[in-house]
Scaffold this active site. Structure first.
Site, mmCIF file in Angstrom:
data_model
loop_
_atom_site.group_PDB
_atom_site.id
_atom_site.type_symbol
_atom_site.label_atom_id
_atom_site.label_comp_id
_atom_site.label_asym_id
_atom_site.label_seq_id
_atom_site.Cartn_x
_atom_site.Cartn_y
_atom_site.Cartn_z
ATOM 1 N N ASP A 262 0.685 -0.972 0.357
ATOM 2 C CA ASP A 262 0.312 0.343 0.190
ATOM 3 C C ASP A 262 1.062 1.343 -0.235
ATOM 4 O O ASP A 262 1.914 1.050 0.265
ATOM 5 C CB ASP A 262 -0.592 0.157 1.613
ATOM 6 C CG ASP A 262 -1.802 1.029 1.260
ATOM 7 O OD1 ASP A 262 -1.932 1.762 0.071
ATOM 8 O OD2 ASP A 262 -1.743 2.089 2.571
ATOM 9 N N CYS B 231 -4.822 -1.178 -1.775
ATOM 10 C CA CYS B 231 -5.105 -0.001 -2.161
ATOM 11 C C CYS B 231 -5.040 0.864 -3.260
ATOM 12 O O CYS B 231 -5.116 -0.162 -4.577
ATOM 13 C CB CYS B 231 -3.023 0.846 -2.274
ATOM 14 S SG CYS B 231 -3.169 2.837 -3.195
ATOM 15 N N CYS C 259 -11.949 2.848 0.441
ATOM 16 C CA CYS C 259 -11.056 3.673 0.558
ATOM 17 C C CYS C 259 -10.938 2.406 2.212
ATOM 18 O O CYS C 259 -10.747 2.665 2.927
ATOM 19 C CB CYS C 259 -11.066 4.837 1.058
ATOM 20 S SG CYS C 259 -9.886 5.754 1.901
ATOM 21 N N THR C 260 -9.224 2.142 2.172
ATOM 22 C CA THR C 260 -8.333 1.938 2.740
ATOM 23 C C THR C 260 -8.942 2.132 4.649
ATOM 24 O O THR C 260 -8.476 1.458 5.451
ATOM 25 C CB THR C 260 -7.380 0.730 2.638
ATOM 26 O OG1 THR C 260 -5.875 1.936 2.684
ATOM 27 C CG2 THR C 260 -7.735 0.153 1.518
#
Lengths: 275, 275
Positions: free
Chosen positions: A13, A76, A187-188
């Protein structure tokens, strides 16, 4: 290269957001080894060009392969959009990114065929989620809300401060009005405020990248007969390109457990690294 | 219409081929009721136009809805290609077709990134499988083999006669040469000769529409909380548009169990039915 079950799973990420994905992977695949790379020297990816991101994603992936991994997870959104297809073409291991799994899950979950999306401006603008939702079910409507301030606020602040609560209330308002019954957290960073989101979206099912990716990775390894035998506990290692101490501190909050040693690799500013 | 768990699952096909899909659905979802419609008066769909097929698929679906179904399965490649998106847009229940589930499964299964496809000429020509495989993993190569004679031979003949064995050997030769490790059976008739195919493709994993569709339907109902409680045994009913006796006889062979009563509905030649 022959892939074997004893190899690790590589995850990368632009920073710490992908640790919410790793959290779900650890829960679902407790016997596996993981190697997580946070590209903190390059953070944020949103400001980089696609060509630059593709080259960087390949550089990271080749480093992960050199460490011995059987599968690579792109944890990501920006890197998945820019580099997933390229990595799938040039690498010998399976590469699984975000977006497709959550879009599929949302379509399978919604009862009223109205799905919401909370994501960064770039992700909403790219239209990737809308395309993937349509590919799985042309009758599902996607209501997308760009949340430009949410990820930075989560990364910098206390997830329970008044400012974030207000932000969540505001960003979820269009979804409440639209009457969606399922919302993709695109979105992480967002699983960090899942409780606030749940309170603002009563009766709505939240779909996170982490949970769906973990299902997909599990299924992918199981079908290929590359899952480790259960009963043992896997190992995990962390590396980043920026300051390891800063990564360790912020990362512990995202993973909700201490990170231990963090190795620094692939450092240097974007210009030099791509050169 | 409020969807509830006690409603049946509707399945339709141009004839008896979809019964190999129903077979997997019955195995995976034993507590569910099923209503299967074989459009034998319109068989084969391959000769009809897309507009005609879309209208017919909607007519069939509305009849299924009138009988009380919570989800519709299109157990037919031609009908999925022509009508899935349309049905997803106009109907209130989830519609799940073939192709997407098998393509996804093949990508998750292959270790050497070389996947084979056996299908009718029309299905290969449409390029749908190739597109869906690429969408899930751009690094997977699909080797497609059109098998114009196989489905008709299976439908008419004894699945163990010498002619079918020879056909299977011939159609699988390009896949052996290409060294694929996973093969999609892209026609619902082909599971009828799965043993012959296995013998001609040693060490290769075969992916069938039925098995993957059953997983998808199960997951879809589970996530929506529309699965029936387990422990009871579901019911199943059959209907067709052509001669019920012929459908019953041929169908028993495809489902590998007696069909019981077959109702005749939506009969009439294509022209009349659409007009």
């Amino acid at each position: 290269m022959e892939l074997t079950a004893d190899l690790a799973i590589g995850v990368f990420d632009s920073g710490v957001g992908g640790l919410t994905v790793l959290d779900e992977l650890l829960a679902r695949l407790p016997a596996e080894d993981f190697l997580y790379f946070g590209d903190t020297a390059w953070f944020p990816y949103g400001e980089k060009g696609d060509d630059q991101l593709r080259a960087r994603a390949e550089e990271i992936s080749r480093w992960l392969l050199g460490q011995g991994v059987k599968l690579i997870v792109i944890a990501c959104n920006t890197a998945t959009a820019a580099a997933a297809e390229h990595l799938q073409r040039v690498l010998e291991v399976p590469v699984i990114g975000v977006m497709t799994p959550e879009a599929h899950a949302a379509v399978l979950t919604t009862r009223n065929r109205r799905v919401g999306l909370l994501a960064t401006e770039a992700t909403v603008r790219s239209g990737s989620y809308a395309r993937m939702v349509r590919a799985h079910d042309a009758g599902v409507e996607l209501v997308s809300v760009p949340c430009p301030l949410l990820a930075p606020a989560i990364q910098s602040g206390d997830p329970f401060d008044e400012r974030i609560m207000e932000m969540v209330r505001e960003y979820t308002a269009p979804l409440r009005e639209a009457g969606v019954d399922t919302v993709i957290l695109g979105c992480t960073h967002y699983p960090m405020v899942e409780r606030l989101l749940r309170r603002s979206l009563p009766g709505v099912t939240l779909i996170t990248s982490g949970e769906e990716l973990a299902r997909e990775v599990h299924d992918s390894l199981r079908r290929r007969d590359l899952l480790r035998a259960t009963g043992t506990e896997g190992d995990y290692r962390f590396a980043c390109s920026g300051d390891p101490a800063a990564f360790r501190e912020l990362g512990s909050r995202f993973l909700q457990m201490p990170l231990g040693v963090v190795e620094q690799v692939l450092g240097g500013a974007p210009e030099r690294a791509v050169g």
